[in-house]
Write a protein that holds these residues in place. Structure first.
Motif, PDB file in Angstrom:
ATOM      1  N   LEU A   1       0.817  -1.204  -0.050  1.00 28.22           N
ATOM      2  CA  LEU A   1       0.068  -0.031  -0.173  1.00 28.22           C
ATOM      3  C   LEU A   1       0.834   1.205   0.038  1.00 28.22           C
ATOM      4  O   LEU A   1       0.645   2.223  -0.778  1.00 28.22           O
ATOM      5  N   ALA A   2       2.025   1.313   0.826  1.00 27.80           N
ATOM      6  CA  ALA A   2       2.621   2.464   0.926  1.00 27.80           C
ATOM      7  C   ALA A   2       3.467   2.696  -0.503  1.00 27.80           C
ATOM      8  O   ALA A   2       3.858   3.969  -0.831  1.00 27.80           O
ATOM      9  N   LEU A   3       3.879   1.395  -1.305  1.00 25.52           N
ATOM     10  CA  LEU A   3       4.446   1.917  -2.458  1.00 25.52           C
ATOM     11  C   LEU A   3       3.624   2.160  -3.460  1.00 25.52           C
ATOM     12  O   LEU A   3       4.002   2.884  -4.599  1.00 25.52           O
ATOM     13  N   ALA A   4       2.159   1.324  -3.456  1.00 28.86           N
ATOM     14  CA  ALA A   4       1.411   1.809  -4.524  1.00 28.86           C
ATOM     15  C   ALA A   4       0.568   3.165  -4.714  1.00 28.86           C
ATOM     16  O   ALA A   4       0.486   3.826  -5.616  1.00 28.86           O
ATOM     17  N   LEU A   5       0.156   3.374  -3.415  1.00 28.67           N
ATOM     18  CA  LEU A   5      -0.945   4.607  -3.263  1.00 28.67           C
ATOM     19  C   LEU A   5      -0.189   5.962  -3.781  1.00 28.67           C
ATOM     20  O   LEU A   5      -0.808   6.688  -4.615  1.00 28.67           O
ATOM     21  N   PRO A   6       0.921   6.264  -3.321  1.00 29.94           N
ATOM     22  CA  PRO A   6       1.222   7.664  -3.822  1.00 29.94           C
ATOM     23  C   PRO A   6       1.759   7.784  -5.444  1.00 29.94           C
ATOM     24  O   PRO A   6       1.523   8.732  -6.302  1.00 29.94           O
ATOM     25  N   SER A   7       1.951   6.326  -6.022  1.00 26.30           N
ATOM     26  CA  SER A   7       2.093   6.090  -7.571  1.00 26.30           C
ATOM     27  C   SER A   7       0.845   6.385  -8.330  1.00 26.30           C
ATOM     28  O   SER A   7       0.733   6.771  -9.297  1.00 26.30           O
TER      29      SER A   7
END
Length: 345
Positions: free
Chosen positions: A120-126
């Protein structure tokens, strides 16, 4: 319970007074850094409840901070929202996202939960680079956030940095007051029961999945508020500010400060802001290369984390509490010895 509520209220009032006094004594630079620390404190306090009380390991706090930051940026740029409304909406939005994520993630355990929140931390900002969202969220450039005018009652008598420090300090104080009362309440005892033994808690009638979900949402709400404050303070909401490193550093700060202790969240948040400043000054003094200077704070924080786990497994707050317990009987015996010696003379 009533005495606990009163004690927490007294501490909260003392905290507000301390913020007011401290921000009036330091320079604008340190007012800004203090404000950043209090923003991180909101996120770390929510993570303390999630990890320390309910026993869930989440590496996705940075994602909820990003949700709060972008919500505040969009609302304040619309010019139809006040700061208070924007911050409340940011916290609520992050809580809603946390509920959706928690419905899936809270059924996972240990490293599976950590892995899911890590994704989630990797995907959401993208998501800011997706086609429909790209023109709205401005992709990598991010959104600028207007600070807005100071309340008319202050006029131009105080610097903007001091006003921001007051708002962030008051917000962090309210968060700590609410979480302290939550921890001391019946629900706090339920959280500890689930953390200590889920099977026994379920047999005693506790709905474990619901309790874990509520703790996850509480942590997300705190992260959303921290993100809204951070965007308002820095005047920017950009994906580069909410990387995986932020989530991991928050976990490290909670562990260093002391798991399950809100006071430990304060120590950890201060280190989270102060360590990069100290390391940067050290790097400039030694004229280290830029690449080394940029990565050195993370390495130093890792060394501090490892050292703290070895020396004080319960964190800074646990170490201080242990030292006070040891010093108490010694001070009492010393006072008794002096009284006895005085009576003999």
């Amino acid at each position: 319970m009533k005495r606990t509520f009163v004690r927490h209220t007294v501490f909260a009032i003392a905290g507000l007074a301390a913020v007011g006094v401290l921000t009036s004594l330091v320079s604008p630079y340190w007012q800004f850094e203090l404000t950043r620390a209090t923003c991180m404190l909101c996120a770390a306090a929510g993570l303390t409840v999630l990890i320390g009380l309910s026993g869930q390991i989440s590496a996705g706090q940075g994602a909820f901070i990003a949700v709060g930051a972008y919500t505040t940026a969009l609302l304040l740029n619309s010019e139809r929202s006040s700061l208070i409304l924007a911050l409340v909406t940011s916290a609520a939005t992050a809580g809603g996202v946390g509920m959706l994520v928690g419905l899936v993630c809270t059924r996972l355990r240990r490293h599976y939960l950590a892995g899911a929140t890590l994704a989630l931390a990797l995907a959401l900002p993208s998501l800011t680079n997706l086609g429909p969202l790209r023109p709205v969220l401005q992709a990598e450039n991010g959104l600028s956030v207007p600070i807005g005018p100071l309340p008319a009652v202050f006029g131009t008598s105080i610097p903007v940095a001091q006003w921001q420090a007051w708002v962030a300090g008051a917000s962090a104080t309210v968060v700590l007051w609410l979480l302290a009362n939550l921890s001391a309440s019946r629900y706090g005892r339920i959280l500890r029961a689930v953390r200590d033994d889920e099977a026994a808690a379920a047999l005693s009638g506790i709905r474990v999945a619901r309790v874990r979900l509520i703790a996850f949402v509480v942590s997300a709400v705190c992260g959303g508020l921290a993100g809204g404050l951070l965007a308002w303070v820095t005047s920017l909401a950009a994906p580069g500010a909410f990387t995986l490193i932020l989530s991991l550093m928050l976990i490290a700060a909670v562990v260093i400060g002391g798991l399950g202790s809100l006071m430990g969240a304060i120590w950890g948040s201060l280190l989270l802001v102060l360590v990069p400043i100290w390391v940067s000054n050290f790097s400039v003094a030694l004229e280290l290369p830029v690449r080394v200077e940029n990565n050195l704070p993370n390495g130093v924080f890792g060394v501090i984390l490892t050292t703290m786990i070895i020396i004080f497994p319960a964190g800074i707050q646990g170490g201080l509490a242990k030292a006070c317990r040891r010093a108490g009987p010694r001070m009492l015996s010393l006072m008794t010895f002096r009284r006895a010696r005085g009576s003999d003379e």
